[in-house]
Design a protein around this motif. Structure first.
Motif, PDB file in Angstrom:
ATOM      1  N   SER A 189       0.830  -1.204   0.000  1.00 55.63           N
ATOM      2  CA  SER A 189       0.000   0.000   0.000  1.00 55.63           C
ATOM      3  C   SER A 189       0.866   1.256   0.000  1.00 55.63           C
ATOM      4  CB  SER A 189      -0.922   0.009   1.220  1.00 55.63           C
ATOM      5  OG  SER A 189      -0.164   0.095   2.416  1.00 55.63           O
ATOM      6  N   GLN A 190       0.222   2.372  -0.282  1.00 51.23           N
ATOM      7  CA  GLN A 190       0.838   3.698  -0.213  1.00 51.23           C
ATOM      8  C   GLN A 190      -0.158   4.623   0.476  1.00 51.23           C
ATOM      9  OE1 GLN A 190       2.243   5.117  -4.034  1.00 51.23           O
ATOM     10  NE2 GLN A 190       3.409   3.244  -4.458  1.00 51.23           N
ATOM     11  N   PRO A 191       0.258   5.827   0.865  1.00 46.52           N
ATOM     12  CA  PRO A 191      -0.660   6.736   1.556  1.00 46.52           C
ATOM     13  C   PRO A 191      -1.894   7.068   0.732  1.00 46.52           C
ATOM     14  CG  PRO A 191       1.606   7.483   1.786  1.00 46.52           C
ATOM     15  CD  PRO A 191       1.621   6.370   0.790  1.00 46.52           C
ATOM     16  N   THR A 192      -2.989   7.391   1.419  1.00 43.01           N
ATOM     17  CA  THR A 192      -4.227   7.777   0.752  1.00 43.01           C
ATOM     18  C   THR A 192      -3.965   8.940  -0.203  1.00 43.01           C
ATOM     19  OG1 THR A 192      -5.482   7.147   2.721  1.00 43.01           O
ATOM     20  CG2 THR A 192      -6.603   8.539   1.109  1.00 43.01           C
ATOM     21  N   GLY A 193      -4.525   8.841  -1.389  1.00 36.27           N
ATOM     22  CA  GLY A 193      -4.328   9.885  -2.384  1.00 36.27           C
ATOM     23  C   GLY A 193      -3.198   9.607  -3.345  1.00 36.27           C
ATOM     24  N   SER A 194      -2.436   8.541  -3.091  1.00 37.98           N
ATOM     25  CA  SER A 194      -1.354   8.165  -4.002  1.00 37.98           C
ATOM     26  C   SER A 194      -1.927   7.703  -5.339  1.00 37.98           C
ATOM     27  CB  SER A 194      -0.508   7.039  -3.403  1.00 37.98           C
ATOM     28  OG  SER A 194       0.087   7.432  -2.184  1.00 37.98           O
ATOM     29  N   ASP A 195      -1.057   7.673  -6.343  1.00 33.76           N
ATOM     30  CA  ASP A 195      -1.482   7.213  -7.660  1.00 33.76           C
ATOM     31  C   ASP A 195      -1.757   5.714  -7.610  1.00 33.76           C
ATOM     32  OD1 ASP A 195      -1.794   7.563 -10.594  1.00 33.76           O
ATOM     33  OD2 ASP A 195      -0.076   6.211 -10.628  1.00 33.76           O
ATOM     34  N   SER A 196      -2.961   5.329  -7.972  1.00 35.18           N
ATOM     35  CA  SER A 196      -3.370   3.933  -7.889  1.00 35.18           C
ATOM     36  C   SER A 196      -2.508   3.040  -8.775  1.00 35.18           C
ATOM     37  CB  SER A 196      -4.840   3.796  -8.284  1.00 35.18           C
ATOM     38  OG  SER A 196      -5.285   2.471  -8.128  1.00 35.18           O
ATOM     39  N   ALA A 197      -2.187   3.513  -9.972  1.00 33.48           N
ATOM     40  CA  ALA A 197      -1.363   2.732 -10.885  1.00 33.48           C
ATOM     41  C   ALA A 197       0.025   2.491 -10.306  1.00 33.48           C
ATOM     42  CB  ALA A 197      -1.260   3.440 -12.234  1.00 33.48           C
ATOM     43  N   SER A 198       0.537   3.472  -9.562  1.00 31.72           N
ATOM     44  CA  SER A 198       1.847   3.326  -8.921  1.00 31.72           C
ATOM     45  C   SER A 198       1.820   2.228  -7.866  1.00 31.72           C
ATOM     46  CB  SER A 198       2.269   4.654  -8.281  1.00 31.72           C
ATOM     47  OG  SER A 198       3.477   4.507  -7.555  1.00 31.72           O
ATOM     48  N   VAL A 199       0.730   2.166  -7.107  1.00 36.84           N
ATOM     49  CA  VAL A 199       0.583   1.124  -6.088  1.00 36.84           C
ATOM     50  C   VAL A 199       0.566  -0.256  -6.740  1.00 36.84           C
ATOM     51  CG1 VAL A 199      -0.921   0.172  -4.301  1.00 36.84           C
ATOM     52  CG2 VAL A 199      -0.679   2.647  -4.528  1.00 36.84           C
ATOM     53  N   VAL A 200      -0.185  -0.370  -7.811  1.00 35.24           N
ATOM     54  CA  VAL A 200      -0.285  -1.663  -8.498  1.00 35.24           C
ATOM     55  C   VAL A 200       1.061  -2.035  -9.117  1.00 35.24           C
ATOM     56  CG1 VAL A 200      -1.438  -2.933 -10.353  1.00 35.24           C
ATOM     57  CG2 VAL A 200      -2.753  -1.385  -8.907  1.00 35.24           C
ATOM     58  N   GLN A 202     -18.461   8.044 -14.253  1.00 33.28           N
ATOM     59  CA  GLN A 202     -17.382   9.017 -14.170  1.00 33.28           C
ATOM     60  C   GLN A 202     -16.230   8.605 -15.073  1.00 33.28           C
ATOM     61  OE1 GLN A 202     -16.303  10.019 -10.172  1.00 33.28           O
ATOM     62  NE2 GLN A 202     -18.425  10.274  -9.507  1.00 33.28           N
ATOM     63  N   ALA A 203     -16.097   9.319 -16.193  1.00 32.16           N
ATOM     64  CA  ALA A 203     -15.115   8.954 -17.216  1.00 32.16           C
ATOM     65  C   ALA A 203     -13.689   9.027 -16.687  1.00 32.16           C
ATOM     66  CB  ALA A 203     -15.278   9.857 -18.428  1.00 32.16           C
ATOM     67  N   ASN A 204     -13.398  10.024 -15.825  1.00 27.82           N
ATOM     68  CA  ASN A 204     -12.018  10.159 -15.336  1.00 27.82           C
ATOM     69  C   ASN A 204     -11.599   8.960 -14.501  1.00 27.82           C
ATOM     70  OD1 ASN A 204     -13.919  11.068 -13.376  1.00 27.82           O
ATOM     71  ND2 ASN A 204     -12.276  12.011 -12.196  1.00 27.82           N
ATOM     72  N   LEU A 205     -12.524   8.390 -13.758  1.00 30.50           N
ATOM     73  CA  LEU A 205     -12.188   7.225 -12.952  1.00 30.50           C
ATOM     74  C   LEU A 205     -12.004   5.993 -13.834  1.00 30.50           C
ATOM     75  CD1 LEU A 205     -14.508   7.755  -9.861  1.00 30.50           C
ATOM     76  CD2 LEU A 205     -12.075   8.275 -10.114  1.00 30.50           C
ATOM     77  N   MET A 206     -12.788   5.897 -14.896  1.00 24.89           N
ATOM     78  CA  MET A 206     -12.596   4.800 -15.843  1.00 24.89           C
ATOM     79  C   MET A 206     -11.234   4.933 -16.527  1.00 24.89           C
ATOM     80  SD  MET A 206     -14.936   2.578 -15.772  1.00 24.89           S
ATOM     81  CE  MET A 206     -16.627   2.298 -15.257  1.00 24.89           C
ATOM     82  N   ASP A 207     -10.812   6.179 -16.777  1.00 24.39           N
ATOM     83  CA  ASP A 207      -9.485   6.401 -17.351  1.00 24.39           C
ATOM     84  C   ASP A 207      -8.398   5.891 -16.412  1.00 24.39           C
ATOM     85  OD1 ASP A 207     -10.498   7.517 -19.644  1.00 24.39           O
ATOM     86  OD2 ASP A 207     -10.303   9.590 -18.958  1.00 24.39           O
ATOM     87  N   GLU A 208      -8.611   6.039 -15.114  1.00 23.05           N
ATOM     88  CA  GLU A 208      -7.660   5.517 -14.136  1.00 23.05           C
ATOM     89  C   GLU A 208      -7.532   3.996 -14.258  1.00 23.05           C
ATOM     90  OE1 GLU A 208      -5.619   6.648 -11.677  1.00 23.05           O
ATOM     91  OE2 GLU A 208      -5.880   8.678 -12.428  1.00 23.05           O
ATOM     92  N   LEU A 209      -8.651   3.340 -14.463  1.00 19.15           N
ATOM     93  CA  LEU A 209      -8.627   1.885 -14.640  1.00 19.15           C
ATOM     94  C   LEU A 209      -7.814   1.505 -15.872  1.00 19.15           C
ATOM     95  CD1 LEU A 209     -12.143   0.305 -13.941  1.00 19.15           C
ATOM     96  CD2 LEU A 209     -10.013  -0.034 -12.698  1.00 19.15           C
ATOM     97  N   ARG A 210      -8.035   2.236 -16.954  1.00 22.89           N
ATOM     98  CA  ARG A 210      -7.278   1.957 -18.182  1.00 22.89           C
ATOM     99  C   ARG A 210      -5.792   2.165 -17.952  1.00 22.89           C
ATOM    100  NH1 ARG A 210     -11.642   5.215 -20.156  1.00 22.89           N
ATOM    101  NH2 ARG A 210     -13.215   3.940 -21.234  1.00 22.89           N
ATOM    102  N   ILE A 235      -4.147   1.759 -15.112  1.00 28.53           N
ATOM    103  CA  ILE A 235      -3.648   0.613 -14.334  1.00 28.53           C
ATOM    104  C   ILE A 235      -3.395  -0.568 -15.259  1.00 28.53           C
ATOM    105  CG2 ILE A 235      -4.270  -1.111 -12.589  1.00 28.53           C
ATOM    106  CD1 ILE A 235      -5.832   1.117 -11.141  1.00 28.53           C
ATOM    107  N   ALA A 236      -4.332  -0.818 -16.159  1.00 32.33           N
ATOM    108  CA  ALA A 236      -4.186  -1.939 -17.097  1.00 32.33           C
ATOM    109  C   ALA A 236      -2.967  -1.731 -17.989  1.00 32.33           C
ATOM    110  CB  ALA A 236      -5.454  -2.086 -17.934  1.00 32.33           C
ATOM    111  N   ARG A 237      -2.752  -0.486 -18.433  1.00 30.96           N
ATOM    112  CA  ARG A 237      -1.587  -0.195 -19.288  1.00 30.96           C
ATOM    113  C   ARG A 237      -0.282  -0.412 -18.532  1.00 30.96           C
ATOM    114  NH1 ARG A 237      -4.627   4.342 -20.818  1.00 30.96           N
ATOM    115  NH2 ARG A 237      -3.276   5.694 -19.547  1.00 30.96           N
ATOM    116  N   VAL A 238      -0.233   0.033 -17.268  1.00 34.55           N
ATOM    117  CA  VAL A 238       0.973  -0.119 -16.450  1.00 34.55           C
ATOM    118  C   VAL A 238       1.304  -1.597 -16.262  1.00 34.55           C
ATOM    119  CG1 VAL A 238       1.880   0.152 -14.103  1.00 34.55           C
ATOM    120  CG2 VAL A 238       0.816   2.096 -15.264  1.00 34.55           C
TER     121      VAL A 238
END
Length: 325
Positions: free
Chosen positions: A175-186, A212-220, A222-225
């Motif tokens: 884990s990382q602190p709250t607010g960290s980049d989700s893709a970085s954690v993964v 929410q399109a921006n949150l779906m972009d976050e998922l994409r 993570i998948a790219r990373v």
């Protein structure tokens, strides 16, 4: 390839029996009146078929699946293949199984892919983090070395909840602190899983609202990373759906499937909803495997989806009746 199952112990067999009883009880609200619809009737008439159609729609089986079932039953009646309420219920069971059996495909953990990456997605409240904890415990029980990624960095409670599961099952949580980049954690979690020689990495993600399109972009992202580290990762994308949301689950499935390649569903909270029939609508619309169902809070309450057990519980069909037929 190792299927997600092994020989059952006596305790596991007893637990399975208990699970079926709990499933039967949990689906009573969904199938309320459905199993009893045929009791006391001597013949089949238009009213019976109309009541059956109404029950299916009220249980959120969906128009497509309901139409398929009713059309087939009507055709069988015309061909004199069914002639009484008992044979009608048997035919109904067959039609329901025809929809669900193709998607009843258990999760498989191949030996050659290490770590096997499972990306878990879904909206807040669907039971995603709890499902991850239960699944991790089951995989560990099956002998797999598991690492968890606390990728829901938007909610401190989600990270803490996953850590509790990690402590309870002695499974490492990255884990990382709250607010960290989700893709970085993964990303870090994947590196850690490789370094630890883990068999499976299960990554949590934020409870994303599918609107929410921006949150779906976050998922994409993570998948790219993950794809940059392993061109085949994530190997499994599990979408966790709350059965109680009914037809809204279809909208969620459509949006998440557009954002990431959803390869399996987990349907939770079947123990307290009248809308559990949505599993038929999902199977009919998407044809994507239903990996697991959940009916409670305990580890043993997450089970590999079994179409026959589900339909029999829904229709309140006993083992004696099945053997007789």
């Amino acid at each position: 390839m190792l299927p997600f199952k092994r020989n059952k112990t006596a305790n596991e067999t007893a637990n399975e029996t208990g699970f079926f009883s709990k499933l039967r009880a949990g689906l009573k609200r969904t199938g309320s009146g459905l199993g009893q619809l045929f009791s006391g009737r001597q013949s089949i008439d238009a009213d019976l078929l109309e009541e059956l159609e109404t029950h299916l729609l009220m249980a959120d089986v969906g128009i497509e699946a309901t139409t398929q079932i009713i059309d087939d039953l009507t055709a069988r009646l015309k061909r004199n293949q069914i002639n009484d309420p008992d044979s009608l219920r048997t035919a109904l069971r067959e039609d329901m199984l025809a929809i669900l059996e193709p998607v009843a495909q258990p999760l498989v953990i191949p030996q050659q892919k290490q770590p096997f990456v499972i990306l878990t997605v879904g909206i807040n409240g669907a039971g995603k983090t709890t499902t991850i904890g239960k699944l991790a415990a089951k995989l560990k029980q099956d002998g797999h070395r598991v690492v968890l990624a606390a990728g829901d960095t938007f909610r401190a409670a989600a990270v803490e909840q996953l850590k509790v599961w990690g402590e309870r099952t002695d499974i490492p949580v990255i884990s990382q602190p709250t607010g960290s980049d989700s893709a970085s954690v993964v990303f870090d979690s994947h590196q850690s899983a490789i370094a630890r020689g883990a068999d499976v990495l299960i990554a949590d993600t934020a409870g994303r609202l599918h609107t929410q399109a921006n949150l779906m972009d976050e998922l994409r992202k993570i998948a790219r990373v993950l794809g940059k580290q392993d061109e085949n990762a994530p190997h499994e994308v599990l979408l966790v759906l709350d059965a109680g949301t009914g037809q809204n689950a279809l909208a969620q499935a459509e949006q998440f499937s557009e954002a990431v390649n959803v390869s399996g569903f987990v349907l939770t909270k079947l123990d307290g909803t009248a809308k559990g029939g949505v599993i038929f609508a999902i199977a009919k619309r998407f044809g994507i495997p239903v990996r697991f169902i959940g009916i409670g809070e305990g580890v043993e309450d997450l089970r590999t989806f079994n179409a026959e057990a589900f339909v029999d519980a829904l229709l309140d069909v006993s083992a004696t009746e099945k053997n007789a037929s």
